[in-house]
Design an enzyme around this catalytic site. Structure first.
Site, PDB file in Angstrom:
ATOM      1  N   TYR A  76       1.460  -0.850   0.330  1.00 33.38           N
ATOM      2  CA  TYR A  76       0.012   0.013   0.394  1.00 33.38           C
ATOM      3  C   TYR A  76       0.435   1.425   0.188  1.00 33.38           C
ATOM      4  O   TYR A  76       2.226   1.093   0.121  1.00 33.38           O
ATOM      5  CB  TYR A  76      -1.092   0.426   1.416  1.00 33.38           C
ATOM      6  CG  TYR A  76      -0.556  -0.047   2.310  1.00 33.38           C
ATOM      7  CD1 TYR A  76       0.454   1.288   2.967  1.00 33.38           C
ATOM      8  CD2 TYR A  76       0.281  -1.243   3.055  1.00 33.38           C
ATOM      9  CE1 TYR A  76       0.539   1.065   4.469  1.00 33.38           C
ATOM     10  CE2 TYR A  76       0.523  -1.104   4.431  1.00 33.38           C
ATOM     11  CZ  TYR A  76       1.326   0.001   4.579  1.00 33.38           C
ATOM     12  OH  TYR A  76       1.861  -0.149   6.355  1.00 33.38           O
ATOM     13  N   SER A 117       8.723  -0.111  14.612  1.00 33.65           N
ATOM     14  CA  SER A 117       7.955  -0.501  13.662  1.00 33.65           C
ATOM     15  C   SER A 117       7.111   0.035  12.312  1.00 33.65           C
ATOM     16  O   SER A 117       7.042  -0.576  11.888  1.00 33.65           O
ATOM     17  CB  SER A 117       8.014  -1.959  14.424  1.00 33.65           C
ATOM     18  OG  SER A 117       7.195  -1.512  14.380  1.00 33.65           O
ATOM     19  N   GLY A 118       6.710   0.980  13.007  1.00 34.54           N
ATOM     20  CA  GLY A 118       5.618   1.574  11.780  1.00 34.54           C
ATOM     21  C   GLY A 118       4.089   1.272  13.003  1.00 34.54           C
ATOM     22  O   GLY A 118       2.696   1.189  11.842  1.00 34.54           O
ATOM     23  N   HIS A 166      -4.920   6.218  14.074  1.00 33.35           N
ATOM     24  CA  HIS A 166      -5.092   6.907  12.459  1.00 33.35           C
ATOM     25  C   HIS A 166      -6.221   6.888  12.371  1.00 33.35           C
ATOM     26  O   HIS A 166      -7.027   5.407  12.671  1.00 33.35           O
ATOM     27  CB  HIS A 166      -4.069   7.090  12.035  1.00 33.35           C
ATOM     28  CG  HIS A 166      -4.117   5.623  10.825  1.00 33.35           C
ATOM     29  ND1 HIS A 166      -4.988   5.537   9.735  1.00 33.35           N
ATOM     30  CD2 HIS A 166      -2.671   4.784  10.726  1.00 33.35           C
ATOM     31  CE1 HIS A 166      -4.999   4.010   9.365  1.00 33.35           C
ATOM     32  NE2 HIS A 166      -3.417   4.110  10.003  1.00 33.35           N
ATOM     33  N   CYS A 185      -1.895  -1.272  12.769  1.00 31.22           N
ATOM     34  CA  CYS A 185      -2.288   0.030  12.809  1.00 31.22           C
ATOM     35  C   CYS A 185      -3.412   0.031  13.428  1.00 31.22           C
ATOM     36  O   CYS A 185      -4.227  -0.778  12.923  1.00 31.22           O
ATOM     37  CB  CYS A 185      -2.141   0.570  11.821  1.00 31.22           C
ATOM     38  SG  CYS A 185      -0.570   1.645  11.188  1.00 31.22           S
TER      39      CYS A 185
END
Length: 414
Positions: free
Chosen positions: A324, A338-339, A343, A361
């Site tokens: 993505y 690590s991300g 959101h 996430c």
């Protein structure tokens, strides 16, 4: 029977003797002769003591000030953690100053008698210093003081970078983080130069993550509204291996309101508590199989009103079905290195509250994402439960995943 003439004669002799005695006493006083044994003399000064055995200590003879300075004048390769001392064996010191070649003053203090001055042991490596001042002897004369010396050059200088920023307002879970530009071998010596002061009592501890990072956190979250000052007083410290502190720093920051977030992955719900009261329950989606969201205590590290998220940053390359590249992710708040982010995710609105479909996430509606973004600060905690995948040490600000006993054991002074 004594005749009258004899009686008269005897009285006459007695009268002469009395007169002689009186005359003798007056004669001794007027002539200034020595008093008879046991007599007491008066000084003639009103209020003066006449107690037998009393004495007056004589004043010392006046003398010129005699000054010594350590390190000696002209010394080189002086260790930066050496305190500078100025002494006088006679009289007192006046206005002693120690300055480097940039004109910056090194702190110091006098002893009670003001015959010795000692500097703080925090000289800069590879610098020149000048001692100035004066001493006043008991003779009243002033003797000037002037001396210079140089400190040794360090193989490596030690400087600090700090989280948070000076003047920042942060969340209740933010750990103070000091990053050193060079490894610290003598961690105890450096830690002794670190001090945290707070506006309310806080039980906290330093914890060495590695030789180039030391963190500090309280036993429990910071009390909301606390004012915090960190004094990194490391100029002149010997960090080992000829590494010397070349600068000191002081930062102050504040703790904001208490915002604690709990994410229950199994229930697909996020609960936001503000100052102890539940403010909102938010439907969310978390990581799907193969991208499971980590459980543990996370801390918000960064905040972005808009963030580009490219799967290449987590090792997923273009062409992979999981790839993505979203250029405008709204209300993104990083919680792991690590991300993982919290959101807004309008593309997953149909799954929020019912299924986990993300790449790790925590996604929510744009409206909830904006509201949540407006409530939080860098340093607020996010507690995730409901998965078997645990937070890795160092994958973000992970201090709260260590027990308090283990955290304290990480101090070099424990």
């Amino acid at each position: 029977m004594v005749s009258g003439s004899v009686r008269k004669h005897g009285l006459a002799v007695a009268g002469i003797c009395v007169m002689l005695l009186v005359g003798s006493a007056c004669s001794d006083t007027e002539a200034g002769g020595s008093p008879s044994p046991g007599a007491t003399q008066s000084s003639g000064t009103p209020g003066a003591s006449t107690t037998p055995g009393a004495s007056t200590t004589p004043s010392p003879d006046p003398g010129a000030a005699s000054v010594s300075v350590v390190p000696a004048k002209g010394a080189t390769s002086v260790k930066p953690d050496t305190p500078v001392t100025v002494k006088t064996s006679v009289g007192t010191l006046k206005d002693v100053r120690l300055k480097d070649d940039d004109g910056d003053t090194v702190a110091g203090s006098f002893n009670t008698e003001k015959n010795q001055w000692t500097s703080a042991p925090q000289l800069e490596p590879g610098a020149s210093y000048t001692v100035t001042g004066s001493a006043e002897g008991t003779d009243g004369a002033t003797v000037p003081i002037s001396s210079t010396f140089k400190t040794l050059k360090a193989a490596r200088n030690l400087k600090a970078s700090v989280v948070p920023l000076n003047g920042e307002t942060v969340g209740v879970a933010l750990p103070i983080q000091i990053y050193w530009n060079n490894p610290v071998k003598d961690q105890a010596a450096v830690e002794k130069r670190l001090k945290v002061t707070t506006s309310v009592p806080v039980d906290g501890s330093w914890h060495w993550v590695n030789s180039k990072q030391v963190n500090y956190r309280p036993k429990n979250y910071w009390p909301a509204g606390t004012k915090v000052t960190v004094n990194i007083d490391t100029q002149g410290v010997n960090a080992g291996s000829n590494t010397w502190g070349s600068a000191s720093r002081k930062i102050s920051f504040a703790i904001g309101k208490s915002v604690v977030t709990r994410v229950d992955v199994k229930k697909h719900t996020m609960y936001v508590t503000i100052n102890g009261k539940l403010a909102r329950s938010i439907p969310i989606t978390a990581g799907k199989d193969g991208f499971t969201t980590r459980s543990g205590v996370k801390v918000i590290m960064e905040k972005f009103a808009t963030k580009r998220m490219d799967a290449r940053t987590v090792g997923i390359k273009p062409g992979d079905p999981e790839y993505y590249d979203i250029h405008d992710v709204k209300w993104a708040q990083r919680v792991t290195s690590s991300g993982e982010f919290m959101h807004g995710a309008p593309w997953s609105s149909g799954s929020q509250g019912s299924a986990n479909v993300s790449h790790g996430c925590v996604g929510m509606s744009l409206a909830n994402g904006q509201w949540y973004f407006q409530q939080t600060l860098r340093g607020d905690p996010v507690i995730v439960t409901g998965t078997t995948r645990k937070m890795e040490p160092g994958n973000g600000w992970t201090d709260w995943n260590t027990t308090w006993a283990a955290y304290k054991a990480g101090s070099a002074l424990s």
